[in-house]
Design an enzyme around this catalytic site. Structure first.
Site, short mmCIF file in Angstrom:
data_model
loop_
_atom_site.label_atom_id
_atom_site.label_comp_id
_atom_site.label_asym_id
_atom_site.label_seq_id
_atom_site.Cartn_x
_atom_site.Cartn_y
_atom_site.Cartn_z
N LYS A 68 0.85 -1.20 0.00
CA LYS A 68 0.00 0.00 0.00
C LYS A 68 0.88 1.24 0.00
O LYS A 68 0.63 2.19 -0.75
CB LYS A 68 -0.89 0.02 1.25
CG LYS A 68 -2.26 -0.55 1.03
CD LYS A 68 -3.11 -0.31 2.27
CE LYS A 68 -4.30 -1.23 2.29
NZ LYS A 68 -4.88 -1.42 3.61
N GLN A 85 -5.02 -0.87 9.99
CA GLN A 85 -5.13 -2.19 9.36
C GLN A 85 -5.83 -3.20 10.27
O GLN A 85 -5.41 -3.43 11.40
CB GLN A 85 -3.70 -2.67 9.02
CG GLN A 85 -3.63 -3.91 8.16
CD GLN A 85 -4.22 -3.70 6.78
OE1 GLN A 85 -3.94 -2.70 6.12
NE2 GLN A 85 -5.06 -4.62 6.36
N ASP A 130 -11.23 3.89 4.93
CA ASP A 130 -11.78 2.52 4.89
C ASP A 130 -13.31 2.56 4.87
O ASP A 130 -13.95 1.56 4.55
CB ASP A 130 -11.33 1.74 6.13
CG ASP A 130 -10.22 0.74 5.81
OD1 ASP A 130 -10.11 0.34 4.63
OD2 ASP A 130 -9.49 0.36 6.74
#
Ligand code: NAD
Length: 300
Positions: A54, A98, A121
């Site tokens: 990422k 995460q 997210d």
């Protein structure tokens, strides 16, 4: 009949190109460089690779990448303090923590401590509520990637019969809301659904997000639907040698290829879009934070 392969890898590359173009314009026209902060708690090697990838892609599209790696036993208040600092930092436009977290951390508390405007997210309850009421939100990355591929394949989704298998907060529910937003007739199936075969058979679009290797056989579908296989399952592959494994989806790909109109492969389908979409969401968040118009082709 042989299904068209939906090339998620190629599609993700085109999303990153669009993101890079937007980033260049933000820099040239407004002097702003979007920044994405990723927080990883714990030393899980697979998640470390994921976060590294990422970060690499973030830099490749011209954005600032900020990484925070915390020990697995990091106290909750330390993580919350870090998120508060990132929330207040004007150079940070997107924040990803995460998942999954080590067990001592309250997942809902941590996610809901992220500024919803930076929650790339799309898991904050405020973004969930905005999405489900059809308002402007930040959309979870995997469903956003699936929607982009479906729109590109079909054009309009209006009136199509869509079945989403799985009702998780990160895939199934937001996917169903997005399809509803595009005027599909949506059914959400799950572990208690009676006669899943009949539900799946009427679908024009099947999105499978269960996490059970090849649980959906090809002959469940009518001829021609579009199948988005979100599931990622590692199974033994003795044909490749002792102890070898391979990845499969929730759908029996070989048999689906004979019935479906179009299908995403595992790998190279949904996965690359899940990595590209946080970049798209960061551009969206950055433009909104600066009172600029929505970026073309990067939002729901
Ligand atoms: P989850 O475990 O949170 O949810 C699974 C869902 O499947 C549940 O809602 C459950 O009701 C349903 N289910 C379980 N057994 C079923 C059955 N027999 N029939 C019908 N429904 C059943 O999982 P998740 O986080 O939504 O992820 C689902 C899968 O997608 C996993 O394999 C995960 O690894 C994968 N995934 C892939 C990506 C990607 O980028 N490709 C992203 C997110 C998740």
């Amino acid at each position: 009949m042989s299904a068209t392969l939906i090339d998620g890898k190629g599609f993700a590359a085109s999303v990153r190109e669009k993101v890079a173009t937007h980033v260049a314009r933000l820099k040239d026209e407004h002097g702003i460089t979007p920044g994405l902060a990723v927080v990883l708690v714990g030393e899980d090697p697979a998640r470390q690779v994921y976060v590294r990838n990422k970060g690499k892609q973030t830099v490749e599209v011209g954005m600032n990448s900020i990484e925070h790696k915390l020990n697995a036993d990091t106290p909750e208040d330390v993580l919350l303090d870090l998120i508060a600092t990132l929330n207040a930092d004007p150079e940070v436009h997107g924040i990803l923590v995460q998942l999954p977290f080590p067990g001592h951390l309250d997942e809902d508390l941590v996610i809901n401590s992220i500024d919803p405007a930076k929650d790339v997210d799309g898991f904050h309850f405020s973004n969930v509520g905005l999405l489900s009421t059809g308002q402007r939100s930040i959309v979870p990355c995997t469903p956003l990637g699936c929607l982009m591929m479906l729109r590109a394949h079909h054009g309009s989704l209006s009136g199509l019969d869509a079945v989403v298998i799985g009702r998780s907060n990160i895939v199934g529910k937001p996917m169903a809301n997005l399809l509803l937003g595009d005027s599909c007739t949506v059914t959400i199936a799950h572990s208690r659904t009676k006669d899943l075969t009949e539900v799946v058979r009427r679908a024009d679009i099947v999105v499978a997000a269960v996490g059970r290797p090849e649980m959906i056989p090809g002959d469940w579908i009518k001829p021609g639907p579009t199948v988005i296989d979100v599931g990622i399952n590692r199974i033994d592959a003795p044909e490749k040698g002792d102890g070898k494994t391979r990845l499969v989806g929730d759908c029996d790909f070989a048999r689906f290829s004979g019935f479906a109109g179009a299908i995403t492969p595992v790998s190279g389908g949904v996965g690359p879009m899940t990595i590209a979409c946080p970049l798209a969401n960061t551009v969206t968040a950055c433009r909104r934070a600066n009172g600029l118009a929505e970026p073309d082709g990067l939002t729901a």
